[in-house]
Design a protein around this motif. Structure first.
Motif, PDB file in Angstrom:
ATOM      1  N   TYR A 168      36.905 -30.426  20.510  1.00 32.78           N
ATOM      2  CA  TYR A 168      38.341 -30.667  20.883  1.00 32.78           C
ATOM      3  C   TYR A 168      39.738 -30.045  20.181  1.00 32.78           C
ATOM      4  CZ  TYR A 168      41.455 -34.111  23.133  1.00 32.78           C
ATOM      5  OH  TYR A 168      42.591 -34.546  24.041  1.00 32.78           O
ATOM      6  N   ALA A 169      39.543 -29.769  19.037  1.00 32.30           N
ATOM      7  CA  ALA A 169      40.393 -29.228  18.182  1.00 32.30           C
ATOM      8  C   ALA A 169      40.846 -27.797  18.405  1.00 32.30           C
ATOM      9  CB  ALA A 169      40.108 -29.245  16.681  1.00 32.30           C
ATOM     10  N   MET A 170      39.638 -27.059  19.189  1.00 27.34           N
ATOM     11  CA  MET A 170      39.902 -25.772  19.604  1.00 27.34           C
ATOM     12  C   MET A 170      40.629 -25.828  20.837  1.00 27.34           C
ATOM     13  SD  MET A 170      39.382 -22.894  18.983  1.00 27.34           S
ATOM     14  CE  MET A 170      38.424 -22.862  17.491  1.00 27.34           C
ATOM     15  N   LEU A 171      40.096 -26.760  21.787  1.00 29.97           N
ATOM     16  CA  LEU A 171      40.876 -27.010  23.187  1.00 29.97           C
ATOM     17  C   LEU A 171      42.374 -27.154  22.557  1.00 29.97           C
ATOM     18  CD1 LEU A 171      38.515 -29.220  25.311  1.00 29.97           C
ATOM     19  CD2 LEU A 171      39.486 -26.882  25.779  1.00 29.97           C
ATOM     20  N   VAL A 172      42.853 -27.955  21.855  1.00 33.50           N
ATOM     21  CA  VAL A 172      44.086 -28.327  21.542  1.00 33.50           C
ATOM     22  C   VAL A 172      44.991 -26.803  21.287  1.00 33.50           C
ATOM     23  CG1 VAL A 172      46.040 -29.419  20.120  1.00 33.50           C
ATOM     24  CG2 VAL A 172      43.834 -30.636  20.914  1.00 33.50           C
ATOM     25  N   LEU A 173      44.358 -26.056  20.541  1.00 37.85           N
ATOM     26  CA  LEU A 173      44.824 -24.762  19.896  1.00 37.85           C
ATOM     27  C   LEU A 173      44.912 -23.900  21.102  1.00 37.85           C
ATOM     28  CD1 LEU A 173      42.968 -24.275  16.529  1.00 37.85           C
ATOM     29  CD2 LEU A 173      45.214 -24.816  16.816  1.00 37.85           C
ATOM     30  N   LEU A 174      43.897 -23.993  22.054  1.00 40.47           N
ATOM     31  CA  LEU A 174      44.185 -22.958  23.096  1.00 40.47           C
ATOM     32  C   LEU A 174      45.525 -23.229  24.077  1.00 40.47           C
ATOM     33  CD1 LEU A 174      40.618 -23.195  24.622  1.00 40.47           C
ATOM     34  CD2 LEU A 174      41.618 -21.183  23.292  1.00 40.47           C
ATOM     35  N   GLU A 175      45.887 -24.315  23.625  1.00 40.20           N
ATOM     36  CA  GLU A 175      47.239 -24.243  24.559  1.00 40.20           C
ATOM     37  C   GLU A 175      48.577 -23.815  23.863  1.00 40.20           C
ATOM     38  OE1 GLU A 175      48.006 -26.471  27.205  1.00 40.20           O
ATOM     39  OE2 GLU A 175      45.675 -26.524  27.094  1.00 40.20           O
ATOM     40  N   ARG A 176      48.363 -23.034  22.868  1.00 38.06           N
ATOM     41  CA  ARG A 176      49.558 -22.265  22.354  1.00 38.06           C
ATOM     42  C   ARG A 176      49.249 -20.856  23.040  1.00 38.06           C
ATOM     43  NH1 ARG A 176      48.558 -22.844  15.683  1.00 38.06           N
ATOM     44  NH2 ARG A 176      48.600 -24.996  15.698  1.00 38.06           N
ATOM     45  N   LEU A 177      48.340 -20.291  23.589  1.00 37.99           N
ATOM     46  CA  LEU A 177      48.367 -19.327  24.322  1.00 37.99           C
ATOM     47  C   LEU A 177      48.787 -19.184  25.685  1.00 37.99           C
ATOM     48  CD1 LEU A 177      44.493 -18.609  23.102  1.00 37.99           C
ATOM     49  CD2 LEU A 177      46.511 -18.347  21.735  1.00 37.99           C
ATOM     50  N   THR A 178      48.980 -17.799  25.918  1.00 36.44           N
ATOM     51  CA  THR A 178      49.278 -17.532  27.611  1.00 36.44           C
ATOM     52  C   THR A 178      48.063 -17.604  28.443  1.00 36.44           C
ATOM     53  OG1 THR A 178      48.997 -15.273  27.154  1.00 36.44           O
ATOM     54  CG2 THR A 178      51.326 -15.888  26.736  1.00 36.44           C
ATOM     55  N   PRO A 179      48.272 -17.798  29.418  1.00 37.00           N
ATOM     56  CA  PRO A 179      46.962 -18.010  30.548  1.00 37.00           C
ATOM     57  C   PRO A 179      46.009 -16.646  30.210  1.00 37.00           C
ATOM     58  CG  PRO A 179      48.763 -18.788  31.743  1.00 37.00           C
ATOM     59  CD  PRO A 179      49.484 -18.113  30.419  1.00 37.00           C
ATOM     60  N   THR A 222      38.578 -48.716  29.077  1.00 36.03           N
ATOM     61  CA  THR A 222      38.770 -47.600  28.026  1.00 36.03           C
ATOM     62  C   THR A 222      40.182 -47.460  27.628  1.00 36.03           C
ATOM     63  OG1 THR A 222      36.862 -46.342  28.734  1.00 36.03           O
ATOM     64  CG2 THR A 222      38.311 -45.230  27.391  1.00 36.03           C
ATOM     65  N   VAL A 223      40.530 -47.964  26.346  1.00 39.35           N
ATOM     66  CA  VAL A 223      41.751 -48.190  25.868  1.00 39.35           C
ATOM     67  C   VAL A 223      42.237 -46.773  25.063  1.00 39.35           C
ATOM     68  CG1 VAL A 223      43.317 -49.300  24.091  1.00 39.35           C
ATOM     69  CG2 VAL A 223      41.409 -50.565  25.345  1.00 39.35           C
ATOM     70  N   ALA A 224      41.412 -45.947  24.694  1.00 42.52           N
ATOM     71  CA  ALA A 224      41.590 -44.746  23.902  1.00 42.52           C
ATOM     72  C   ALA A 224      40.392 -43.848  23.362  1.00 42.52           C
ATOM     73  CB  ALA A 224      42.525 -45.071  22.555  1.00 42.52           C
ATOM     74  N   ALA A 225      40.741 -42.635  23.117  1.00 39.45           N
ATOM     75  CA  ALA A 225      39.450 -41.940  22.578  1.00 39.45           C
ATOM     76  C   ALA A 225      40.363 -41.068  21.500  1.00 39.45           C
ATOM     77  CB  ALA A 225      38.960 -40.613  23.683  1.00 39.45           C
ATOM     78  N   LEU A 226      39.502 -41.082  20.495  1.00 42.04           N
ATOM     79  CA  LEU A 226      40.054 -40.379  19.122  1.00 42.04           C
ATOM     80  C   LEU A 226      39.117 -39.351  18.635  1.00 42.04           C
ATOM     81  CD1 LEU A 226      41.555 -43.340  19.261  1.00 42.04           C
ATOM     82  CD2 LEU A 226      41.451 -43.058  16.584  1.00 42.04           C
ATOM     83  N   PHE A 227      39.781 -38.319  18.273  1.00 44.36           N
ATOM     84  CA  PHE A 227      39.042 -37.090  17.799  1.00 44.36           C
ATOM     85  C   PHE A 227      39.637 -36.616  16.454  1.00 44.36           C
ATOM     86  CE2 PHE A 227      38.902 -36.735  22.338  1.00 44.36           C
ATOM     87  CZ  PHE A 227      37.571 -36.148  22.362  1.00 44.36           C
ATOM     88  N   MET A 228      38.795 -36.356  15.486  1.00 44.85           N
ATOM     89  CA  MET A 228      39.144 -35.889  14.243  1.00 44.85           C
ATOM     90  C   MET A 228      38.742 -34.565  13.894  1.00 44.85           C
ATOM     91  SD  MET A 228      38.330 -39.465  12.190  1.00 44.85           S
ATOM     92  CE  MET A 228      36.787 -39.780  13.445  1.00 44.85           C
ATOM     93  N   GLN A 229      39.508 -33.917  13.314  1.00 41.58           N
ATOM     94  CA  GLN A 229      39.270 -32.590  12.767  1.00 41.58           C
ATOM     95  C   GLN A 229      39.303 -32.607  11.274  1.00 41.58           C
ATOM     96  OE1 GLN A 229      42.186 -29.553  13.944  1.00 41.58           O
ATOM     97  NE2 GLN A 229      41.212 -27.938  12.950  1.00 41.58           N
ATOM     98  N   LEU A 230      38.201 -32.095  10.820  1.00 42.32           N
ATOM     99  CA  LEU A 230      38.277 -32.046   9.198  1.00 42.32           C
ATOM    100  C   LEU A 230      38.450 -30.702   8.483  1.00 42.32           C
ATOM    101  CD1 LEU A 230      34.591 -34.028   8.760  1.00 42.32           C
ATOM    102  CD2 LEU A 230      36.819 -34.811   9.002  1.00 42.32           C
TER     103      LEU A 230
END
Length: 287
Positions: free
Chosen positions: A103-114, A259-267
């Motif tokens: 999930y952390a990698m998917l978030v980082l991908l948002e920084r990029l152009t298509p 479902t109220v929330a989904a939590l992801f953690m990056q270590l």
């Protein structure tokens, strides 16, 4: 065509999901591509993997351009839609670098152009060679190499960091949740890095911070206040679940079947460096 669907559906879905960050859009992309492929002359499908990947890539590139405009009007931070890990290894066997499904990698991908995102996913996550990527995008190999280098720079990660990314294990998540439920600030803070960041996506449809919360003290307080708020709002009628999302152990909060929330953690160095909380109900339908 049915055989091609069975053989390549998982690969194409993985590609589309990493390019869009949306399960719904990825499913639509795959269905749309196979519908169009039915009208393609058999000679053009002599190399079906390359042809189908190109169709999905073009579909997602067009989708990304329109999605960026919508996200400019999005309420608060935008986070990818969580993906429940498959019960079989069908998805994983199509991915060369499984850690890049995180999930952390998917978030980082948002920084990029298509285009940068497409090159990064094809090369790093799916293991495509540069000639294949160049052919898919209609670009020179040298240009694709530059795009990958630029993507890595924007994401702030090196090849070594990709290889040594820490997996979030069930035992670790359980320990974190126990410390949180005990309500001890010091115990919670001991599990966080000094520069930890908490990012929540409510999309204007669920309560969430409009801006990221940063620092060990602030994030710890936000987590403990959030737990107290849950107890008050749901009158204690909620529970935590450990769920396999995006190839890692995550925390899902449910109340009365909702479902109220989904939590992801990056270590980082066995401490939490990032916490991503998905609260937008539209993104929790499949969780």
């Amino acid at each position: 065509m049915e055989e091609l669907y069975d053989q390549y559906r998982a690969l194409l879905f993985t590609l589309a999901y990493q390019l869009t960050g949306s399960v719904a859009d990825a499913e639509d992309a795959v269905q749309d591509v196979f519908v169009k492929a039915c009208d393609v002359h058999p000679e053009r499908l002599e190399e079906p993997k390359a042809y189908l990947c190109k169709m999905v890539t073009n579909h997602c590139l067009n989708l990304q351009k329109s999605a960026r405009k919508k996200r400019e009007m999005y309420v608060g931070p935008w986070l990818p839609e969580p993906l429940r890990s498959p019960e079989t290894d069908q998805l994983e066997t199509t991915v060369v670098r499984r850690d890049l499904l995180s999930y952390a990698m998917l978030v980082l991908l948002e920084r990029l152009t298509p285009t940068e995102r497409t090159v990064f996913v094809l090369r790093e996550a799916l293991g495509f060679d540069y000639p294949e990527i160049a052919d898919l995008l209609g670009k020179q190999e040298a240009n694709c190499r530059k795009l990958l280098s630029r993507a890595r720079s924007k994401m702030g990660i090196s090849e070594e960091e990709l290889i040594t990314a820490e997996a979030v294990e069930l035992e670790w998540v359980s320990r974190f949740l126990t410390s949180l439920e005990q309500g001890n600030v010091d115990h919670v803070m001991a599990l966080l890095t000094e520069d930890v960041m908490f990012i929540a996506d409510g999309g204007g449809k669920a309560s969430a911070f409009r801006h990221p919360v940063q620092s060990c003290e602030h994030v710890a307080q936000v987590l403990l206040d959030g737990l107290r708020s849950l107890r008050s709002h749901f009158q204690g009628d909620f529970h935590f679940e450990f769920a396999p999302l995006n190839g890692e152990t995550s925390i899902v909060i449910r109340s009365k079947g909702e479902t109220v929330a989904a939590l992801f953690m990056q270590l980082r160095h066995s401490k939490i460096a990032r916490i991503y909380a998905v609260r937008n109900p539209d993104k929790l339908v499949r969780v």
